[in-house]
Design a protein around this motif. Structure first.
Motif, PDB file in Angstrom:
ATOM      1  N   LEU A   1      47.513  38.287  30.402  1.00  0.00           N
ATOM      2  CA  LEU A   1      48.172  36.955  29.997  1.00  0.00           C
ATOM      3  C   LEU A   1      48.782  36.564  31.100  1.00  0.00           C
ATOM      4  O   LEU A   1      49.075  35.242  31.820  1.00  0.00           O
ATOM      5  N   LEU A   2      49.941  37.144  32.073  1.00  0.00           N
ATOM      6  CA  LEU A   2      50.472  37.957  32.762  1.00  0.00           C
ATOM      7  C   LEU A   2      50.384  37.363  33.556  1.00  0.00           C
ATOM      8  O   LEU A   2      50.551  36.773  34.911  1.00  0.00           O
ATOM      9  N   LEU A   3      49.222  37.632  33.807  1.00  0.00           N
ATOM     10  CA  LEU A   3      48.503  37.794  35.607  1.00  0.00           C
ATOM     11  C   LEU A   3      47.286  36.844  34.973  1.00  0.00           C
ATOM     12  O   LEU A   3      47.725  35.713  37.017  1.00  0.00           O
ATOM     13  N   GLU A   4      46.857  36.209  34.251  1.00  0.00           N
ATOM     14  CA  GLU A   4      46.342  34.806  34.422  1.00  0.00           C
ATOM     15  C   GLU A   4      47.162  33.214  34.480  1.00  0.00           C
ATOM     16  O   GLU A   4      46.949  32.673  34.926  1.00  0.00           O
ATOM     17  N   ARG A   5      48.368  33.584  34.911  1.00  0.00           N
ATOM     18  CA  ARG A   5      49.385  32.411  35.102  1.00  0.00           C
ATOM     19  C   ARG A   5      49.456  32.554  36.728  1.00  0.00           C
ATOM     20  O   ARG A   5      50.246  31.402  37.007  1.00  0.00           O
ATOM     21  N   GLU A   6      48.994  33.876  37.120  1.00  0.00           N
ATOM     22  CA  GLU A   6      49.602  33.550  38.829  1.00  0.00           C
ATOM     23  C   GLU A   6      48.007  33.450  39.541  1.00  0.00           C
ATOM     24  O   GLU A   6      46.936  33.363  39.296  1.00  0.00           O
ATOM     25  N   ASP A   7      48.501  32.637  40.579  1.00  0.00           N
ATOM     26  CA  ASP A   7      47.765  32.057  41.123  1.00  0.00           C
ATOM     27  C   ASP A   7      46.858  32.890  41.919  1.00  0.00           C
ATOM     28  O   ASP A   7      47.630  34.352  42.922  1.00  0.00           O
ATOM     29  N   GLY A   8      45.749  33.067  42.223  1.00  0.00           N
ATOM     30  CA  GLY A   8      44.965  34.358  43.630  1.00  0.00           C
ATOM     31  C   GLY A   8      44.785  35.570  42.290  1.00  0.00           C
ATOM     32  O   GLY A   8      44.303  36.327  42.779  1.00  0.00           O
ATOM     33  N   LEU A   9      44.764  35.672  41.467  1.00  0.00           N
ATOM     34  CA  LEU A   9      44.523  37.116  40.421  1.00  0.00           C
ATOM     35  C   LEU A   9      43.937  36.812  39.068  1.00  0.00           C
ATOM     36  O   LEU A   9      44.126  35.190  38.877  1.00  0.00           O
ATOM     37  N   GLU A  10      42.659  37.673  39.409  1.00  0.00           N
ATOM     38  CA  GLU A  10      41.870  37.165  38.253  1.00  0.00           C
ATOM     39  C   GLU A  10      41.711  39.012  37.260  1.00  0.00           C
ATOM     40  O   GLU A  10      40.960  39.117  37.469  1.00  0.00           O
ATOM     41  N   PRO A  11      41.716  38.899  35.974  1.00  0.00           N
ATOM     42  CA  PRO A  11      41.357  39.830  35.251  1.00  0.00           C
ATOM     43  C   PRO A  11      40.437  39.334  34.999  1.00  0.00           C
ATOM     44  O   PRO A  11      40.119  38.670  34.200  1.00  0.00           O
ATOM     45  N   VAL A  12      39.781  39.920  35.287  1.00  0.00           N
ATOM     46  CA  VAL A  12      37.740  40.410  34.671  1.00  0.00           C
ATOM     47  C   VAL A  12      37.286  41.390  33.696  1.00  0.00           C
ATOM     48  O   VAL A  12      36.200  41.304  33.926  1.00  0.00           O
ATOM     49  N   GLY A  13      38.406  42.283  32.661  1.00  0.00           N
ATOM     50  CA  GLY A  13      38.016  43.187  32.118  1.00  0.00           C
ATOM     51  C   GLY A  13      39.085  43.852  31.613  1.00  0.00           C
ATOM     52  O   GLY A  13      40.272  44.213  31.986  1.00  0.00           O
ATOM     53  N   GLU A  14      38.926  45.113  30.810  1.00  0.00           N
ATOM     54  CA  GLU A  14      39.849  45.561  30.175  1.00  0.00           C
ATOM     55  C   GLU A  14      39.282  46.919  29.117  1.00  0.00           C
ATOM     56  O   GLU A  14      37.993  47.175  29.157  1.00  0.00           O
ATOM     57  N   ALA A  15      39.569  48.219  29.699  1.00  0.00           N
ATOM     58  CA  ALA A  15      38.966  49.552  29.347  1.00  0.00           C
ATOM     59  C   ALA A  15      40.125  50.482  28.369  1.00  0.00           C
ATOM     60  O   ALA A  15      41.084  50.155  28.983  1.00  0.00           O
ATOM     61  N   GLY A  16      40.351  51.040  27.093  1.00  0.00           N
ATOM     62  CA  GLY A  16      40.677  51.274  26.452  1.00  0.00           C
ATOM     63  C   GLY A  16      41.177  52.913  27.280  1.00  0.00           C
ATOM     64  O   GLY A  16      41.727  53.899  26.346  1.00  0.00           O
TER      65      GLY A  16
END
Length: 213
Positions: free
Chosen positions: A23-38
């Motif tokens: 959520l923090l990164l999705e608010r930032e221009d130029g940053l794109e969270p593309v996946g997660e891993a545990g």
């Protein structure tokens, strides 16, 4: 023409934390969270599919963990940058992370304020270390003699330095007093010390007294 966004893979065994970081990164221009891993293993399997520019990686996770994970990510995706996000603030942990191939190290306690800055820094080719870690890293590295000890020898040394008797150590480790004496003798030879005071000093210099009980 605008630059493509920085693709980010979040690797942490706590799903709530990953969600918060996303959520923090999705608010930032130029940053794109593309996946997660545990786990680091899941991250390694996802690398070919996600092709991240930056991997944000915890140290303490099930499986191979973040340090070994960083080394393997560096091998399999040499173009990806690795930012370690950890609760550990000891210099030895930071050095281990960089030795394994990390490009940055950020404390989880500072993620809300500094994660975006750290990701942008490593993505642009810089090395990032959280400012609060500067003093610890400026200190000379611990003496490497303790690396010669086995895990059990390190434990015996730590208990001796904490003031436990041979009998108390034997009871705690569920071994005989003779076995403890043997470990103690091996430690003294390996560390080249001949007194208990020397053992205590070696334990202090090696950071053993800082390790959890």
């Amino acid at each position: 023409m605008s630059r493509p966004p920085v693709r980010i893979l979040l690797v942490d065994d706590h799903a709530v934390l990953r969600a918060g970081l996303r959520l923090l990164l999705e608010r930032e221009d130029g940053l794109e969270p593309v996946g997660e891993a545990g786990t680091a293993e899941d991250a390694l399997r996802a690398l070919p599919r996600l092709d991240p520019d930056v991997v944000v990686l915890d140290i303490e996770m099930p499986g191979i963990g973040g340090i070994e994970g960083a080394a393997r990510i560096r091998e399999r995706a040499p173009g990806a940058r690795i930012l370690v996000l950890s609760m550990h603030d000891q210099a030895r942990d930071v050095r281990r992370a960089f030795d394994a191939g990390a490009d940055g190290y950020l404390l989880k306690s500072a993620a809300d304020e500094d994660l975006v800055r750290a990701i942008r820094a490593v993505a642009s080719g810089e090395r990032y270390v959280h400012p609060s870690l500067g003093a610890a890293l400026a200190a000379p590295p611990r003496d490497g003699l303790l690396d010669r000890l086995t895990a059990r020898e390190r434990e015996v040394l730590r208990l001796l330095a904490l003031g436990h008797t041979n009998q108390e150590i034997a009871d705690r480790l569920v071994v005989s007093v003779r076995t403890v004496e043997s470990y103690r003798a091996h430690v003294m030879v390996k560390l080249r010390v001949s007194t208990r005071a020397g053992l205590v000093r070696a334990a202090l210099d090696g950071g053993l007294m800082e390790e959890p009980d």
